[in-house]
Motif scaffolding. Sequence first.
Motif, mmCIF file in Angstrom:
data_model
loop_
_atom_site.group_PDB
_atom_site.id
_atom_site.type_symbol
_atom_site.label_atom_id
_atom_site.label_comp_id
_atom_site.label_asym_id
_atom_site.label_seq_id
_atom_site.Cartn_x
_atom_site.Cartn_y
_atom_site.Cartn_z
ATOM 1 N N LYS A 47 -10.339 5.384 5.769
ATOM 2 C CA LYS A 47 -9.021 5.789 6.246
ATOM 3 C C LYS A 47 -8.015 4.642 6.221
ATOM 4 N N PHE A 48 -8.506 3.399 6.100
ATOM 5 C CA PHE A 48 -7.610 2.238 6.081
ATOM 6 C C PHE A 48 -7.312 1.752 4.665
ATOM 7 N N ILE A 49 -7.914 2.397 3.669
ATOM 8 C CA ILE A 49 -7.666 2.034 2.277
ATOM 9 C C ILE A 49 -6.443 2.805 1.784
ATOM 10 N N PRO A 50 -5.434 2.109 1.246
ATOM 11 C CA PRO A 50 -4.197 2.799 0.867
ATOM 12 C C PRO A 50 -4.373 3.740 -0.321
ATOM 13 N N LYS A 51 -3.472 4.699 -0.407
ATOM 14 C CA LYS A 51 -3.460 5.598 -1.557
ATOM 15 C C LYS A 51 -3.192 4.794 -2.818
ATOM 16 N N GLY A 52 -3.838 5.194 -3.889
ATOM 17 C CA GLY A 52 -3.664 4.470 -5.139
ATOM 18 C C GLY A 52 -4.686 3.384 -5.358
ATOM 19 N N VAL A 53 -5.612 3.231 -4.400
ATOM 20 C CA VAL A 53 -6.714 2.285 -4.553
ATOM 21 C C VAL A 53 -8.016 3.080 -4.661
ATOM 22 N N ASN A 54 -8.802 2.813 -5.683
ATOM 23 C CA ASN A 54 -10.088 3.492 -5.851
ATOM 24 C C ASN A 54 -11.084 2.922 -4.844
ATOM 25 N N TYR A 55 -11.670 3.793 -4.041
ATOM 26 C CA TYR A 55 -12.637 3.354 -3.033
ATOM 27 C C TYR A 55 -14.034 3.739 -3.508
#
Length: 409
Positions: free
Chosen positions: A65-73
């Motif tokens: 939930k803390f990883i921004p949109k546009g970053v592949n997790y």
Amino acid sequence: MKNLVILGAGTSGTMMANHLRPKLSKSDWNITIVDQYKTHYYQPGFLFLPFDMYTEDQVKKVGKKFIPKGVNYVQKRIEQIFPNESKVMLEDETLHYDLLIIATGSKIAPEEVEGMKGKNWHKNVFDFYTYEGALALRNKLRTWEGGHMVVHLTEMPIKCPVAPLEFAFLADSYFHKKGLRDKVKLTYVTPLSGAFTKEKCSKSLGHLLKEKNINLEIDFAIERVDNENNKIIDYAEKEIPFDLLVTVPTNMGDDVIARSGMGDDLNFVPTDHNTLQSKEYDNVFVIGDATNVPASKAGSVAHFEAETLTDNILLHIEGKPLKPEFDGHANCFIETGKNKALLIDFNYKQEPVEGTFPVPGIGPLKLLKESVFNHWGKLAFRWIYWNMLLKGIPIPLVSRNMSTKGKKL
């Protein structure tokens, strides 16, 4: 399309994802962050768990939930880094990168000391640097009726160097509240020649130990834990008995650093102290506990590093010289018990001194002095961590480099 890969979605990795995604064009740069664990822990909270000051839910959340949109997790195990080939092998795929950020953190290694992780591990020998250890210790303390508690530091460097001292101070306060303090002998054992690494701060903290009737044993280089007789023994065969041992084991970098041949003897990555670039690979940068820089392994340091590292990665992409800007800045609240805390602010060259923070001459926080305000600041940091620090939001009035204004140098 170029690839930037971040290894580790803890404090440092998550901050870097949030700093860099808005600054790198989505049409030019693909950002991937890799971590094998689903849960993100607020590690400073582990100090409070054993004393029932925090609950489990206050120190853990879902990391994604803390990883921004546009970053592949990517939630997978990292098997090995191949820096000469600019690739990372995961458990079932390989990632190629143009830039790599290593944010794999550090971990405790109790197996490094003979007998530490023996039959009494999490029975009467505990750590509080892991979620599991802190919870086990909490359950033990709820029913413990007294005896000799030894708070022990194995060796430096460790995450949050002041945490073992804080534990001793909070234990003193905790047993007072339970009406057990007269039934508990407290001893603080360290391999250092004083209570702390910084001389002036060490004197202040040593005074507090004496004031709280906490015994101080210095220059104790542990060789083994005797689980049969409940003793810790150093290389000079000095013995310290215990009924309850709370230890901070050796801290080491992640095993993937060893598997990749990129670390020192403790698996920390050789890193330029001021630019945070790998000393061996131009397209590799390192941040937080994974580095070997001589700064505290603490969240505040990672926060200051992240700001410098963001600038340097952008400069690297543009082919410009990096800024040798990071000065080892750290500020740490030190819980001293009974709802008070100290605050220290220092860097590579400047020891902690008295003064005011963050506003020169005003504060409201006092440096190297106990106060309720400092205690509130420590507790408030949990909100700041979840809502600002991880998201890369600047903390007002707190600069990345240590300011000398308002300090008695």
